[in-house]
Design a protein around this motif. Sequence first.
Motif, PDB file in Angstrom:
ATOM      1  N   UNK A 131      32.503  26.884  62.894  1.00 23.41           N
ATOM      2  CA  UNK A 131      31.974  27.614  61.741  1.00 23.41           C
ATOM      3  C   UNK A 131      30.462  27.767  61.822  1.00 23.41           C
ATOM      4  N   UNK A 132      29.762  26.745  62.293  1.00 23.61           N
ATOM      5  CA  UNK A 132      28.307  26.830  62.396  1.00 23.61           C
ATOM      6  C   UNK A 132      27.892  27.898  63.405  1.00 23.61           C
ATOM      7  N   UNK A 133      28.541  27.906  64.562  1.00 23.68           N
ATOM      8  CA  UNK A 133      28.216  28.917  65.580  1.00 23.68           C
ATOM      9  C   UNK A 133      28.598  30.306  65.083  1.00 23.68           C
ATOM     10  N   UNK A 134      29.732  30.409  64.399  1.00 25.59           N
ATOM     11  CA  UNK A 134      30.166  31.695  63.860  1.00 25.59           C
ATOM     12  C   UNK A 134      29.152  32.254  62.876  1.00 25.59           C
ATOM     13  N   UNK A 135      28.639  31.416  61.995  1.00 28.95           N
ATOM     14  CA  UNK A 135      27.662  31.892  61.013  1.00 28.95           C
ATOM     15  C   UNK A 135      26.347  32.299  61.675  1.00 28.95           C
ATOM     16  N   UNK A 136      25.974  31.621  62.746  1.00 32.35           N
ATOM     17  CA  UNK A 136      24.772  32.021  63.486  1.00 32.35           C
ATOM     18  C   UNK A 136      24.965  33.402  64.095  1.00 32.35           C
ATOM     19  N   UNK A 137      26.114  33.632  64.706  1.00 39.30           N
ATOM     20  CA  UNK A 137      26.383  34.925  65.336  1.00 39.30           C
ATOM     21  C   UNK A 137      26.440  36.036  64.296  1.00 39.30           C
ATOM     22  N   UNK A 138      27.084  35.794  63.159  1.00 41.49           N
ATOM     23  CA  UNK A 138      27.151  36.800  62.095  1.00 41.49           C
ATOM     24  C   UNK A 138      25.746  37.140  61.605  1.00 41.49           C
ATOM     25  N   UNK A 139      24.919  36.123  61.415  1.00 48.71           N
ATOM     26  CA  UNK A 139      23.546  36.367  60.980  1.00 48.71           C
ATOM     27  C   UNK A 139      22.751  37.175  61.982  1.00 48.71           C
ATOM     28  N   UNK A 150      21.582  44.797  62.970  1.00 49.00           N
ATOM     29  CA  UNK A 150      21.897  46.067  62.300  1.00 49.00           C
ATOM     30  C   UNK A 150      20.747  46.521  61.413  1.00 49.00           C
ATOM     31  N   UNK A 151      20.126  45.591  60.714  1.00 49.66           N
ATOM     32  CA  UNK A 151      18.983  45.942  59.855  1.00 49.66           C
ATOM     33  C   UNK A 151      17.807  46.403  60.708  1.00 49.66           C
ATOM     34  N   UNK A 157      34.459  35.740  59.093  1.00 52.24           N
ATOM     35  CA  UNK A 157      33.630  34.543  58.922  1.00 52.24           C
ATOM     36  C   UNK A 157      34.038  33.790  57.662  1.00 52.24           C
ATOM     37  N   UNK A 158      34.320  34.516  56.607  1.00 48.99           N
ATOM     38  CA  UNK A 158      34.760  33.864  55.364  1.00 48.99           C
ATOM     39  C   UNK A 158      36.069  33.121  55.575  1.00 48.99           C
ATOM     40  N   UNK A 159      36.999  33.759  56.272  1.00 46.65           N
ATOM     41  CA  UNK A 159      38.284  33.121  56.512  1.00 46.65           C
ATOM     42  C   UNK A 159      38.146  31.893  57.406  1.00 46.65           C
ATOM     43  N   UNK A 160      37.205  31.901  58.323  1.00 37.78           N
ATOM     44  CA  UNK A 160      36.993  30.738  59.186  1.00 37.78           C
ATOM     45  C   UNK A 160      36.353  29.582  58.428  1.00 37.78           C
ATOM     46  N   UNK A 161      35.435  29.868  57.526  1.00 40.40           N
ATOM     47  CA  UNK A 161      34.680  28.828  56.848  1.00 40.40           C
ATOM     48  C   UNK A 161      35.450  28.211  55.694  1.00 40.40           C
ATOM     49  N   UNK A 163      34.380  43.658  58.389  1.00 43.26           N
ATOM     50  CA  UNK A 163      35.416  42.878  59.061  1.00 43.26           C
ATOM     51  C   UNK A 163      34.865  41.574  59.620  1.00 43.26           C
ATOM     52  N   UNK A 164      33.645  41.626  60.129  1.00 42.07           N
ATOM     53  CA  UNK A 164      33.010  40.427  60.660  1.00 42.07           C
ATOM     54  C   UNK A 164      32.750  39.408  59.563  1.00 42.07           C
ATOM     55  N   UNK A 165      32.237  39.857  58.445  1.00 34.54           N
ATOM     56  CA  UNK A 165      31.978  38.953  57.323  1.00 34.54           C
ATOM     57  C   UNK A 165      33.290  38.413  56.757  1.00 34.54           C
ATOM     58  N   UNK A 166      34.327  39.244  56.701  1.00 37.89           N
ATOM     59  CA  UNK A 166      35.633  38.783  56.233  1.00 37.89           C
ATOM     60  C   UNK A 166      36.199  37.712  57.162  1.00 37.89           C
TER      61      UNK A 166
END
Length: 75
Positions: A26-34, A40-41, A70-74, A65-68
């Motif tokens: 989850x920690x690595x996933x949140x880093x990648x999502x960020x 994108x910004x 990540x939510x399901x993983x966390x 989809x990426x944020x969804x």
Amino acid sequence: MLASGVFGLILYLTITQTLPKLGATSAVLLIIVGQLLAGMVIDHFGLFDLPIRSIDLSRLLAAVLLITGAYLMVR
């Protein structure tokens, strides 16, 4: 270079606090999502003298989809 060092320190301190609570995946996933959302910004506004690549429907759908995921993983 100084800003990169500061951001690296912030990332390291954040990981040391969240890793025991969330787990490694989850920690690595949140880093990648960020990083992807920050990219994108940066692309959308053309920061750092990069060519502007606006956020269209497909990129927005991919981000949702990426944020969804990540939510399901966390949770």
